[in-house]
Motif scaffolding. Structure first.
Motif, PDB file in Angstrom:
ATOM      1  N   UNK A 187       0.660  -1.255   0.401  1.00 45.87           N
ATOM      2  CA  UNK A 187       0.043   0.042  -0.372  1.00 45.87           C
ATOM      3  C   UNK A 187       0.815   1.322   0.061  1.00 45.87           C
ATOM      4  N   UNK A 188       1.936   1.130  -0.122  1.00 51.05           N
ATOM      5  CA  UNK A 188       3.030   2.045  -0.200  1.00 51.05           C
ATOM      6  C   UNK A 188       4.160   1.995  -0.720  1.00 51.05           C
ATOM      7  N   UNK A 189       4.804   3.311  -1.672  1.00 51.29           N
ATOM      8  CA  UNK A 189       5.921   3.647  -2.182  1.00 51.29           C
ATOM      9  C   UNK A 189       7.188   2.703  -1.895  1.00 51.29           C
ATOM     10  N   UNK A 190       6.915   1.436  -3.201  1.00 50.86           N
ATOM     11  CA  UNK A 190       8.618   0.812  -2.761  1.00 50.86           C
ATOM     12  C   UNK A 190      10.151   1.241  -2.341  1.00 50.86           C
ATOM     13  N   UNK A 191       9.588   2.704  -3.281  1.00 50.29           N
ATOM     14  CA  UNK A 191      11.261   3.231  -3.188  1.00 50.29           C
ATOM     15  C   UNK A 191      10.666   4.433  -2.506  1.00 50.29           C
ATOM     16  N   UNK A 192      12.420   5.214  -2.742  1.00 48.72           N
ATOM     17  CA  UNK A 192      12.172   6.452  -2.192  1.00 48.72           C
ATOM     18  C   UNK A 192      13.033   7.518  -3.116  1.00 48.72           C
ATOM     19  N   UNK A 193      12.961   8.640  -2.727  1.00 45.75           N
ATOM     20  CA  UNK A 193      13.392   9.639  -3.817  1.00 45.75           C
ATOM     21  C   UNK A 193      14.695  10.223  -2.904  1.00 45.75           C
ATOM     22  N   UNK A 194      15.460  10.296  -4.504  1.00 48.63           N
ATOM     23  CA  UNK A 194      17.025  10.027  -3.389  1.00 48.63           C
ATOM     24  C   UNK A 194      17.804  11.268  -4.185  1.00 48.63           C
ATOM     25  N   UNK A 195      17.272  12.052  -4.711  1.00 55.07           N
ATOM     26  CA  UNK A 195      17.561  13.292  -4.809  1.00 55.07           C
ATOM     27  C   UNK A 195      18.507  13.896  -4.337  1.00 55.07           C
ATOM     28  N   UNK A 196      19.874  14.722  -4.303  1.00 52.58           N
ATOM     29  CA  UNK A 196      21.131  15.488  -3.325  1.00 52.58           C
ATOM     30  C   UNK A 196      20.446  16.621  -3.269  1.00 52.58           C
ATOM     31  N   UNK A 197      20.611  16.750  -1.827  1.00 55.01           N
ATOM     32  CA  UNK A 197      19.898  17.738  -1.264  1.00 55.01           C
ATOM     33  C   UNK A 197      19.782  18.678  -2.189  1.00 55.01           C
ATOM     34  N   UNK A 198      20.941  19.387  -2.823  1.00 54.86           N
ATOM     35  CA  UNK A 198      21.264  20.386  -3.463  1.00 54.86           C
ATOM     36  C   UNK A 198      20.539  20.603  -4.992  1.00 54.86           C
ATOM     37  N   UNK A 199      20.241  19.641  -5.616  1.00 55.32           N
ATOM     38  CA  UNK A 199      19.199  19.730  -6.774  1.00 55.32           C
ATOM     39  C   UNK A 199      17.937  19.880  -5.904  1.00 55.32           C
ATOM     40  N   UNK A 200      17.044  19.855  -4.868  1.00 50.75           N
ATOM     41  CA  UNK A 200      15.668  19.757  -4.455  1.00 50.75           C
ATOM     42  C   UNK A 200      15.747  21.038  -3.803  1.00 50.75           C
ATOM     43  N   UNK A 201      16.799  22.022  -3.467  1.00 52.76           N
ATOM     44  CA  UNK A 201      16.596  22.812  -3.183  1.00 52.76           C
ATOM     45  C   UNK A 201      16.861  24.225  -4.637  1.00 52.76           C
ATOM     46  N   UNK A 202      17.742  23.543  -4.872  1.00 53.75           N
ATOM     47  CA  UNK A 202      17.880  24.902  -6.218  1.00 53.75           C
ATOM     48  C   UNK A 202      15.990  24.457  -6.858  1.00 53.75           C
ATOM     49  N   UNK A 203      15.682  23.723  -7.199  1.00 49.04           N
ATOM     50  CA  UNK A 203      13.826  23.496  -7.633  1.00 49.04           C
ATOM     51  C   UNK A 203      13.010  23.806  -6.845  1.00 49.04           C
ATOM     52  N   UNK A 204      12.940  23.042  -5.537  1.00 48.00           N
ATOM     53  CA  UNK A 204      11.915  23.379  -4.639  1.00 48.00           C
ATOM     54  C   UNK A 204      11.248  24.859  -4.128  1.00 48.00           C
ATOM     55  N   UNK A 205      12.466  25.483  -3.619  1.00 53.33           N
ATOM     56  CA  UNK A 205      12.620  26.830  -2.917  1.00 53.33           C
ATOM     57  C   UNK A 205      12.045  27.655  -4.309  1.00 53.33           C
ATOM     58  N   UNK A 206      11.331  28.625  -3.231  1.00 53.46           N
ATOM     59  CA  UNK A 206      10.776  29.706  -3.597  1.00 53.46           C
ATOM     60  C   UNK A 206      12.439  30.668  -4.145  1.00 53.46           C
ATOM     61  N   UNK A 207      11.806  31.013  -5.989  1.00 48.21           N
ATOM     62  CA  UNK A 207      13.072  31.302  -7.237  1.00 48.21           C
ATOM     63  C   UNK A 207      14.261  30.736  -7.222  1.00 48.21           C
ATOM     64  N   UNK A 208      14.061  29.366  -6.963  1.00 49.83           N
ATOM     65  CA  UNK A 208      14.350  28.066  -7.819  1.00 49.83           C
ATOM     66  C   UNK A 208      14.392  27.874  -8.855  1.00 49.83           C
ATOM     67  N   UNK A 209      13.681  27.099  -9.386  1.00 50.80           N
ATOM     68  CA  UNK A 209      13.159  26.661 -11.188  1.00 50.80           C
ATOM     69  C   UNK A 209      14.300  26.782 -11.990  1.00 50.80           C
ATOM     70  N   UNK A 210      15.632  27.079 -11.537  1.00 49.83           N
ATOM     71  CA  UNK A 210      16.526  26.623 -12.185  1.00 49.83           C
ATOM     72  C   UNK A 210      17.024  25.711 -13.049  1.00 49.83           C
ATOM     73  N   UNK A 211      17.725  25.160 -14.228  1.00 48.92           N
ATOM     74  CA  UNK A 211      17.806  24.139 -14.568  1.00 48.92           C
ATOM     75  C   UNK A 211      18.948  23.480 -13.686  1.00 48.92           C
ATOM     76  N   UNK A 212      19.313  21.709 -13.487  1.00 46.45           N
ATOM     77  CA  UNK A 212      19.550  21.698 -12.493  1.00 46.45           C
ATOM     78  C   UNK A 212      20.721  20.807 -13.593  1.00 46.45           C
ATOM     79  N   UNK A 213      21.787  20.752 -13.379  1.00 46.47           N
ATOM     80  CA  UNK A 213      23.288  19.691 -14.466  1.00 46.47           C
ATOM     81  C   UNK A 213      23.606  18.771 -13.423  1.00 46.47           C
ATOM     82  N   UNK A 214      23.144  17.778 -14.369  1.00 51.10           N
ATOM     83  CA  UNK A 214      22.898  16.230 -13.348  1.00 51.10           C
ATOM     84  C   UNK A 214      24.041  15.551 -13.956  1.00 51.10           C
ATOM     85  N   UNK A 215      25.096  15.930 -15.123  1.00 48.71           N
ATOM     86  CA  UNK A 215      25.426  15.315 -15.956  1.00 48.71           C
ATOM     87  C   UNK A 215      27.055  15.645 -15.089  1.00 48.71           C
TER      88      UNK A 215
END
Length: 115
Positions: free
Chosen positions: A67-95
């Motif tokens: 009844x629950x997702x069997x996986x967890x989000x494993x994004x780097x903290x910096x990537x989450x902060x870059x995208x999720x914080x107000x004023x974020x929404x900048x492209x993330x370099x993933x490679x």
């Protein structure tokens, strides 16, 4: 009166089952290439990666109906902060090498925590 939003709400159990099924099948495909890769890329313990190699479709679907997702989000903290914080929404370099190293370190840490 019942809200039409309630009537049209997605069936979350079915959504979770589909996500889990896709996750386990992808992890199984990865394990067929390399169990260590499946452990690192999908964060599954070795015993699960090895089980997936021999599990039949019915067994995978049965496991996926948890009844629950069997996986967890494993994004780097910096990537989450870059995208999720107000004023974020900048492209993330993933490679870049730093992201690859961070992903590997997360995988090693997760593996050692499960041991």
């Amino acid at each position: 009166m019942v809200s039409t939003l309630t009537l049209n709400a997605p069936n979350h159990a079915e959504t979770i089952r589909r996500l889990n099924t896709a996750f386990f099948l992808a992890a199984r495909d990865a394990a067929r290439e390399s169990v260590p890769f499946a452990m690192t890329a999908f964060g599954v313990p070795q015993v699960l990666a090895e089980w997936l190699l021999t599990a039949g479709p019915d067994e995978v679907v049965a496991l996926a109906t948890l009844p629950v997702c069997t996986f967890e989000v494993r994004l780097p903290t910096r990537a989450m902060q870059t995208v999720c914080l107000p004023g974020g929404r900048v492209p993330i370099e993933t490679d870049c090498p730093v992201v690859a190293m961070h992903t590997a370190l997360l995988a090693v840490g997760a593996t050692s925590e499960r041991s």
